[in-house]
Motif scaffolding. Structure first.
Motif, PDB file in Angstrom:
ATOM      1  N   CYS A  81       0.842  -1.212   0.000  1.00  0.00           N
ATOM      2  CA  CYS A  81       0.000   0.000   0.000  1.00  0.00           C
ATOM      3  C   CYS A  81       0.872   1.255   0.000  1.00  0.00           C
ATOM      4  O   CYS A  81       0.363   2.359  -0.014  1.00  0.00           O
ATOM      5  N   GLY A  82       2.199   1.117   0.096  1.00  0.00           N
ATOM      6  CA  GLY A  82       3.095   2.258  -0.026  1.00  0.00           C
ATOM      7  C   GLY A  82       3.544   2.840   1.303  1.00  0.00           C
ATOM      8  O   GLY A  82       4.206   3.869   1.342  1.00  0.00           O
ATOM      9  N   LYS A  83       3.216   2.182   2.409  1.00  0.00           N
ATOM     10  CA  LYS A  83       3.565   2.785   3.716  1.00  0.00           C
ATOM     11  C   LYS A  83       5.082   2.815   3.901  1.00  0.00           C
ATOM     12  O   LYS A  83       5.649   3.822   4.349  1.00  0.00           O
ATOM     13  N   SER A  84       5.774   1.739   3.492  1.00  0.00           N
ATOM     14  CA  SER A  84       7.236   1.750   3.662  1.00  0.00           C
ATOM     15  C   SER A  84       7.869   2.825   2.776  1.00  0.00           C
ATOM     16  O   SER A  84       8.782   3.538   3.190  1.00  0.00           O
ATOM     17  N   THR A  85       7.360   2.929   1.530  1.00  0.00           N
ATOM     18  CA  THR A  85       7.929   3.921   0.611  1.00  0.00           C
ATOM     19  C   THR A  85       7.733   5.318   1.189  1.00  0.00           C
ATOM     20  O   THR A  85       8.657   6.132   1.197  1.00  0.00           O
ATOM     21  N   LEU A  86       6.540   5.586   1.730  1.00  0.00           N
ATOM     22  CA  LEU A  86       6.260   6.914   2.302  1.00  0.00           C
ATOM     23  C   LEU A  86       7.256   7.213   3.425  1.00  0.00           C
ATOM     24  O   LEU A  86       7.843   8.302   3.493  1.00  0.00           O
ATOM     25  N   ALA A  87       7.509   6.206   4.272  1.00  0.00           N
ATOM     26  CA  ALA A  87       8.442   6.427   5.395  1.00  0.00           C
ATOM     27  C   ALA A  87       9.825   6.794   4.859  1.00  0.00           C
ATOM     28  O   ALA A  87      10.469   7.742   5.302  1.00  0.00           O
ATOM     29  N   ARG A  88      10.282   6.058   3.840  1.00  0.00           N
ATOM     30  CA  ARG A  88      11.643   6.324   3.293  1.00  0.00           C
ATOM     31  C   ARG A  88      11.672   7.673   2.573  1.00  0.00           C
ATOM     32  O   ARG A  88      12.706   8.336   2.502  1.00  0.00           O
TER      33      ARG A  88
ATOM     34  N   VAL B  37      -3.755   7.410  13.791  1.00  0.00           N
ATOM     35  CA  VAL B  37      -3.574   6.361  12.787  1.00  0.00           C
ATOM     36  C   VAL B  37      -3.926   6.894  11.398  1.00  0.00           C
ATOM     37  O   VAL B  37      -4.938   7.570  11.221  1.00  0.00           O
ATOM     38  N   CYS B  38      -3.029   6.609  10.392  1.00  0.00           N
ATOM     39  CA  CYS B  38      -3.381   6.867   8.990  1.00  0.00           C
ATOM     40  C   CYS B  38      -3.563   5.503   8.328  1.00  0.00           C
ATOM     41  O   CYS B  38      -2.649   4.672   8.361  1.00  0.00           O
ATOM     42  N   VAL B  39      -4.725   5.293   7.718  1.00  0.00           N
ATOM     43  CA  VAL B  39      -4.963   4.023   7.012  1.00  0.00           C
ATOM     44  C   VAL B  39      -4.615   4.256   5.541  1.00  0.00           C
ATOM     45  O   VAL B  39      -5.116   5.189   4.922  1.00  0.00           O
ATOM     46  N   MET B  40      -3.704   3.412   4.998  1.00  0.00           N
ATOM     47  CA  MET B  40      -3.270   3.606   3.608  1.00  0.00           C
ATOM     48  C   MET B  40      -3.739   2.450   2.739  1.00  0.00           C
ATOM     49  O   MET B  40      -3.822   1.304   3.202  1.00  0.00           O
ATOM     50  N   ARG B  41      -4.024   2.806   1.488  1.00  0.00           N
ATOM     51  CA  ARG B  41      -4.408   1.746   0.529  1.00  0.00           C
ATOM     52  C   ARG B  41      -4.036   2.204  -0.869  1.00  0.00           C
ATOM     53  O   ARG B  41      -4.382   3.324  -1.255  1.00  0.00           O
ATOM     54  N   GLY B  42      -3.302   1.372  -1.606  1.00  0.00           N
ATOM     55  CA  GLY B  42      -2.934   1.712  -2.982  1.00  0.00           C
ATOM     56  C   GLY B  42      -2.249   3.067  -3.086  1.00  0.00           C
ATOM     57  O   GLY B  42      -2.539   3.860  -3.986  1.00  0.00           O
ATOM     58  N   GLY B  43      -1.359   3.384  -2.122  1.00  0.00           N
ATOM     59  CA  GLY B  43      -0.578   4.617  -2.230  1.00  0.00           C
ATOM     60  C   GLY B  43      -1.329   5.859  -1.804  1.00  0.00           C
ATOM     61  O   GLY B  43      -0.826   6.970  -1.934  1.00  0.00           O
ATOM     62  N   VAL B  44      -2.526   5.700  -1.260  1.00  0.00           N
ATOM     63  CA  VAL B  44      -3.335   6.869  -0.855  1.00  0.00           C
ATOM     64  C   VAL B  44      -3.746   6.695   0.608  1.00  0.00           C
ATOM     65  O   VAL B  44      -4.030   5.577   1.050  1.00  0.00           O
ATOM     66  N   ILE B  45      -3.744   7.827   1.358  1.00  0.00           N
ATOM     67  CA  ILE B  45      -4.245   7.755   2.749  1.00  0.00           C
ATOM     68  C   ILE B  45      -5.760   7.900   2.690  1.00  0.00           C
ATOM     69  O   ILE B  45      -6.270   8.939   2.259  1.00  0.00           O
ATOM     70  N   CYS B  46      -6.471   6.827   3.068  1.00  0.00           N
ATOM     71  CA  CYS B  46      -7.938   6.939   2.935  1.00  0.00           C
ATOM     72  C   CYS B  46      -8.592   7.399   4.226  1.00  0.00           C
ATOM     73  O   CYS B  46      -9.756   7.782   4.219  1.00  0.00           O
ATOM     74  N   GLU B  47      -7.836   7.401   5.334  1.00  0.00           N
ATOM     75  CA  GLU B  47      -8.483   7.918   6.558  1.00  0.00           C
ATOM     76  C   GLU B  47      -7.413   8.215   7.593  1.00  0.00           C
ATOM     77  O   GLU B  47      -6.437   7.475   7.701  1.00  0.00           O
TER      78      GLU B  47
END
Lengths: 305, 286, 264, 328
Positions: free
Chosen positions: C48-55, C222-232
């Protein structure tokens, strides 16, 4: 298929690189080839005439492209020593090397694969150590020693097989075994390590859980998966095989490409040496492409690339 | 496990070699060969070029362990001096090839793009020309001698090392402990010295020991064909080649030098294999 | 948790090329803020891109577009020497204890590396004392200083990773799935340690995980991520009590309830 | 006792490492009734996977096993799997017992079409007369395990499927021989939580609809509560406690089980700090003589260090091996 075309293009680039490298090493480094060819007490006029006739007065890049154009049209230049077109010499000798190498490949691959599979399947078993020992022996013994030993044994001691090559198939057996013995060792080691790696893979456990006995699981699944990498590495063996052919042809006096290259070095016949080396590199390139094709057919993951 | 913690990797490697039977035996044989050949004068009172035409082609015995050759020279002595050449050939070009291969492999992995492409294509070129034929080209250009044989072996062997070093370096660069080091602010050089090289060492050592047999066999083949090392220098391959015509009457003339080549190659081979098991039992480097 | 923003991202996008035409968009126009002293969680399934966002936030990789501000200064364009000071203030704890420690180094050198890079300790004895101090903070025995990573358990290796991360007194700790590879009992010990250290050292923490229960325990927001987008994005209680986004509800419903109501 | 399916009696498994033999499983007794899903839960290294693999006879090379694994046929005959020859045991696998593995990525043969891999079970055990019948049976089962367009998927290769899809293929492969027992070794560990929920539901449905028993190996308490009727808690090669899922979660008796449950972060209310199990697993060769857990147990007694507690039944079907619980 796309991947295969890219790799073929890569092989072509490598071939051009080979031609360029050999050209530089033979024509550039040793200095003016004409003087090298003619001995010293020859008049300058003769040297100039020879230089002119061999087109050596043109600039280097021109010479190189001239040579490249020649190769594409099959004109590898003409041999100094034998006053014949290099390509005709090569095509004359090539069948002998081809027969020798094919026979050696048949011998070494069957022996290698068989012993590799057996020693992998009965791992840590007597047979495993026996085959591994012979495989290591195979790699460590110089080709010429095997050749001499075979000659001594089968010609002198038991006079079963002819000493040198006399055109008959029988006289090719000893050279093929001598040449194949070395690569049989490495094929066996290769096959063993590749197969053992597949045998530890989880899908073998799945096969057993489905009800396949260890033996069937091995043949049905592991061999199929070990094949691609073994085939690729066997193609890489080809260049080692052709190196060995040079020695085998010299010991058994087979008029193959190896002998041609050897005489070229001894008679300092530059175009002949250049032609032979490049022709052999061509052979190996074809070998690699063939292995690539077989692998693409075998491995579905490559096919859908 | 705890007991060996104190030692650094060097001592650990030595201690592991002692425990591994194969490494111990082959190591001892190699040591023996090195001692025998370097201190040859102690073991034989002949010198390797002393001709004695009176008793040429003598069978083994009465003063000549392996008999004499066609010029009456003592075969055993010549084997000892020939072994020196083989050991030199086994270590010098292989070490230089390993160094060159490692350097180019690291460059290819570090500066991606054009450098990577060029180095790898060069390595492919080296791998697509049979070693023997390429050596002939080098020997044609530089003439047959020990130096030109060393040069041709270096050029033949660096390709494989470069390819393996490049793939291991790429894997190391993507590992998490390198990413951790970079995220702590470490520069490229620091990462190279602290993380890449120490982890590359075992691979390089194994490649080096596995290439030794290849070098010895290549040199002896070239000398056997007469285009490698030229007389008066002594080489085991040359001796075997020279004694071809006496093969049937006096097989020991060919057997002795060729046998010595086999012993050297076998011991280095077992040593390399054992070293590979010790250094990274898990991963298959070849 | 103060209202001051430690690090923020504005319309960050990052994509990777997959062959000629196709490009995989790992992070797609994402904006988020992390307040000082807070633990913000990035939760989502693999890919969902969470690791990429962190880096991207740590500037280990460069974003295609968008801005990243650390305490107000825009660091998205910085590189090399200018970026280095910020590296000191953000540290990461990795997922796989086995591959995040250099197998050839002893524990002393692993923890000392950041200190050596920044020459924090003037001399050897000071360095040794600092390392022993750090070992003590992560509850590891001092005798372990000479051990190699292969002699430690998964939990102990992760503690060394934490010691290395807090060696430079950073302001932001990024935990990339730092407990996912651990067993339940060890995971609990590490979670407690992280919570205690955050409080004692006054750290802010960006916690990345696919495990909603772990996130519920450790995170403030909490940020919920899906497919590279934060949905909530919501603070922990409201998100779990009445999740806004339909995907969050789907995630929560997939977690098997443990305890009181046995399987129907 | 009539509808017992599988009985594992005093199973020990040890791995030869150099000269010494390291015990992994130390005398485990497990019972599985017909149509019952039993969970075997424990942390990594406790020997749960070895226990499952020894039933199927797929232990890694250096491992040796002893003890009995009794298979009860419906007509009452009992066969000890450990005594069977390799051939005889293989005839049971795939036909009587099916297995699903943890890594969907590597448990399928990358070079064979998935349809053929599933059909292979039918061919081995000669359950079909010809290829066509096998193909049709496989496609029907692929549909049942939730794979769309099974006819098309039949011809695709493993690398063309997602993790969840591959696990469905594995389940189909394990079930096509209509086995009496399904062994699932960490079936959903490698999957995302949403896919995991679907796969767990699928396994449950398949077992209930086929009145099939299952032995589920997992480290995740969520999987136990979602899927298992009864559960065994394993620690360092021994069964510490066994009970129905409801009993275990409502009233965990063994200190290790209590520690495991309290270490779990939950959705909803969580304490400030989780109550953890102190210390960590002692190294191989340094295990305690008495109860394995005594070094890390808060309420232990002298006896725990020297004597190994025997199993006692506290209430209907709830057994625990711990001296402290005996006093209650």
């Amino acid at each position: 298929m796309k991947g295969l075309l890219a790799r073929m293009f890569g092989v072509v680039i490598v071939l051009i690189g080979v031609i360029a490298l050999i050209f530089i090493m033979l024509w550039v480094i040793p200095g003016d080839p004409a003087t090298v060819l003619l001995n010293d007490h020859v008049s300058q006029a003769n040297i100039d005439r020879l230089t002119q006739s061999m087109g050596l007065d043109k600039s280097l890049p021109e010479q190189f492209f001239g040579y490249m154009k020649g190769i594409l049209t099959g004109d590898f230049g003409s041999s100094y020593f034998m006053q014949q077109p290099v390509l005709s010499l090569i095509l004359e000798n090539f069948p002998y090397t081809l027969r020798l190498t094919l026979l050696a490949i048949a011998f070494s691959w069957t022996l290698g694969i068989a012993s590799g599979v057996i020693s992998a399947v009965c791992h840590e078993h007597f047979l495993d150590y026996l085959f591994r020992g012979t495989a290591v022996l195979g790699i460590s013994v110089p080709v010429f020693m095997v050749a001499l030993f075979l000659q001594y044994l089968f010609y002198y001691r038991f006079s079963l097989l002819p000493l040198t090559y006399d055109g008959s198939f029988v006289s090719l057996i000893l050279p093929a075994v001598a040449l194949g013995w070395n690569s049989a060792g490495s094929v066996a080691r290769l096959m063993r390590s590749e197969l053992m790696e597949q045998l530890d893979a989880p899908y073998i456990d799945t096969a057993k859980a489905k009800g396949l006995t260890y033996k069937k699981a091995v043949l049905a699944h592991a061999l199929r998966n070990a094949a691609p990498s073994v085939i690729t590495l066997m193609a890489l063996q080809l260049s080692g095989m052709l190196s060995g052919a040079v020695i085998t042809e010299s010991v058994f006096s087979i008029p193959g490409l190896g002998q041609l290259a050897l005489t070229a070095v001894q008679t300092r016949d530059m175009p002949l040496l250049q032609g032979t080396v490049i022709f052999t590199a061509l052979l190996i390139a074809v070998g690699n492409i063939l292995a690539d094709m077989i692998n693409t057919m075998l491995d579905p993951r490559l096919r859908t690339e | 496990m705890k007991a060996e913690r104190k030692r650094n990797t060097g001592q650990e490697l030595f201690r592991a070699c002692l425990h591994n039977k194969a490494a111990l035996i082959s190591g001892l044989i190699i040591l023996l060969i090195i001692l025998l050949s370097t201190f040859a004068p102690l073991f034989t009172h002949y010198d390797e070029t002393g001709q004695d035409l009176m008793n040429r082609l003598m069978p083994p015995g009465n003063g000549h362990l392996f008999g004499t050759d066609e010029l009456g020279r003592d075969v055993f002595t010549r084997i000892l001096y020939g072994t020196r050449v083989s050991l030199l050939i086994a270590l010098l070009p292989t070490a230089l090839a390993a160094a060159l291969g490692t350097a180019l492999g690291i460059c290819a992995a570090s500066f991606r793009g054009a450098t990577d492409f060029i180095i790898m294509r060069l390595a492919d070129i080296m791998l697509s020309i049979p070693g023997m034929l390429f050596a002939m080209v080098v020997l044609y250009t530089l003439g047959g001698s020990l130096a030109s044989v060393v040069i041709s072996l270096i050029l033949i062997e660096w390709g494989e090392t470069a390819r393996v070093v490049r793939s291991v370096t790429l894997k190391l660069r993507e590992s998490e402990f390198v990413e951790a080091s970079v995220s702590a602010g470490a520069g490229g050089l620091h990462v190279m010295i602290w993380h890449i090289l120490p982890n590359l060492l075992p691979t390089i050592i194994v490649l080096f020991t596995l290439n030794i047999p290849a070098s010895i066999l290549s040199e002896s083949a070239l000398s056997f064909l007469g285009i490698g090392i030229q007389p008066p220098q002594v080489s085991l391959g040359l001796m075997t080649g020279a004694s071809r015509q006496y093969l049937f009457q006096m097989p020991w003339l060919a057997l002795a030098p060729a046998g010595m080549i086999m012993v050297i190659v076998l011991s280095f081979h077992f040593f390399g294999d054992a070293l590979r098991d010790i250094l990274d039992p898990g991963r298959r480097t070849a | 948790m103060s209202e001051e923003i430690l690090i923020s991202a504005r319309n960050i996008t990052k994509s990777y090329s997959l062959g000629r035409k196709k490009r995989h968009i790992a992070v797609n126009d994402v904006s988020l803020e992390l307040y000082k002293g807070e633990t913000l969680a990035l939760v989502g399934e693999s890919g969902c891109g969470k690791s990429t966002l962190a880096r991207l936030l740590m500037r280990l990789i460069k974003a295609d577009s968008g801005r990243i501000c650390f305490e107000g200064t825009d660091i998205s364009a910085l590189s090399g020497r200018a970026l280095k000071p910020y590296r000191k203030r953000m540290q990461m704890i990795f997922q796989d204890p086995a591959s995040s420690l250099d197998p050839r180094l002893r524990i002393r050198d692993i923890i000392a590396e950041p200190l050596r890079v920044w020459r924090v300790c003037p001399d050897k004895t000071e360095m040794e004392r600092r390392i022993l101090d750090l070992l003590d903070m992560v509850e590891l025995k001092e005798s372990m200083i000479d051990w190699y990573p292969r002699e430690l358990s998964g939990g102990q290796k992760q503690r060394v990773g934490i010691a290395r991360a807090i060696a430079l007194d950073p302001e932001l700790i990024i935990c990339d799935e730092s407990v996912s590879a651990l067993d339940v009992s060890v995971q609990a010990q590490i979670l407690n340690l992280l919570k205690r250290l955050k409080k004692e050292l006054g750290l802010s923490c960006l916690f990345i995980s696919h495990d909603l229960s772990v996130v519920n325990f450790i995170a403030d927001r909490v940020c919920v991520m899906r497919g590279g987008v934060i949905c909530e994005t919501a603070d922990t209680e409201t998100l779990y009590a009445h999740p806004g986004h339909e995907y969050t509800r789907y995630l929560l419903s997939s977690i098997p309830a443990i305890g009181d109501d046995p399987v129907s | 006792m009539s509808d017992i399916l599988l009985e594992i009696k005093n199973l020990t498994v040890s791995v030869r490492n150099g000269k010494s033999d390291i015990p992994i499983v130390k005398g485990v007794n497990i019972e599985i009734q017909r149509g019952e899903i039993v969970g075997l839960v424990g942390e990594s290294g406790c020997g749960k996977s070895m226990t499952a693999r020894s039933v199927m006879g797929i232990l890694p090379g250096p491992a040796r096993k002893s003890g009995e694994i009794l298979w009860h046929e419906p007509d009452g005959t009992v066969t000890d799997l450990t005594g069977l020859s390799e051939k005889a045991l293989r005839d049971m696998c795939g036909l009587r017992i099916g297995m699903v593995f943890q890594e969907p990525m590597t448990s399928l043969n990358p070079m064979m079409r998935i349809g053929d891999q599933v059909a292979e079970v039918l061919r081995i055990h000669k359950l079909v007369r010809n290829r066509e019948e096998a193909r049709e049976k496989v496609i029907r089962l692929l549909k049942e395990v939730g794979i769309e367009e099974p006819a098309l998927r039949y011809r695709s290769y493993p690398h063309e499927l997602s993790g969840g899809m591959r696990q469905r293929v594995m389940i189909a492969m394990a079930m096509i021989g209509e086995p009496g027992l399904l062994i699932a070794d960490e079936p959903t560990t490698a999957l995302d939580v949403t896919i995991e929920a679907q796969i767990l539901r699928l396994i449950r449905q398949m077992c209930v609809s086929r009145h099939m028993s299952a032995l589920v190996i997992t480290h995740n308490m969520g999987v136990v509560s979602a899927l298992c009727d009864r559960v065994y808690v394993m620690y360092m090669g021994r069964i510490m406690e066994r009970a129905s899922t409801g009993q275990l979660f409502a009233n965990p008796l063994h200190p290790y089980t209590r520690g495991l449950l309290s270490s779990l972060p939950r959705i909803g209310k969580n304490p400030e700090y989780l109550t953890t199990i102190p210390g960590n697993i002692p190294e191989a060769g340094r295990e305690p003589v008495g109860c394995e857990f005594c070094l890390r147990c808060s309420d232990d007694e002298r006896r725990c260090f020297f004597e190994r507690p025997s199993e006692i039944e506290t209430d209907e079907g709830h057994y625990v091996s711990c001296f402290m619980c005996q006093r209650v």
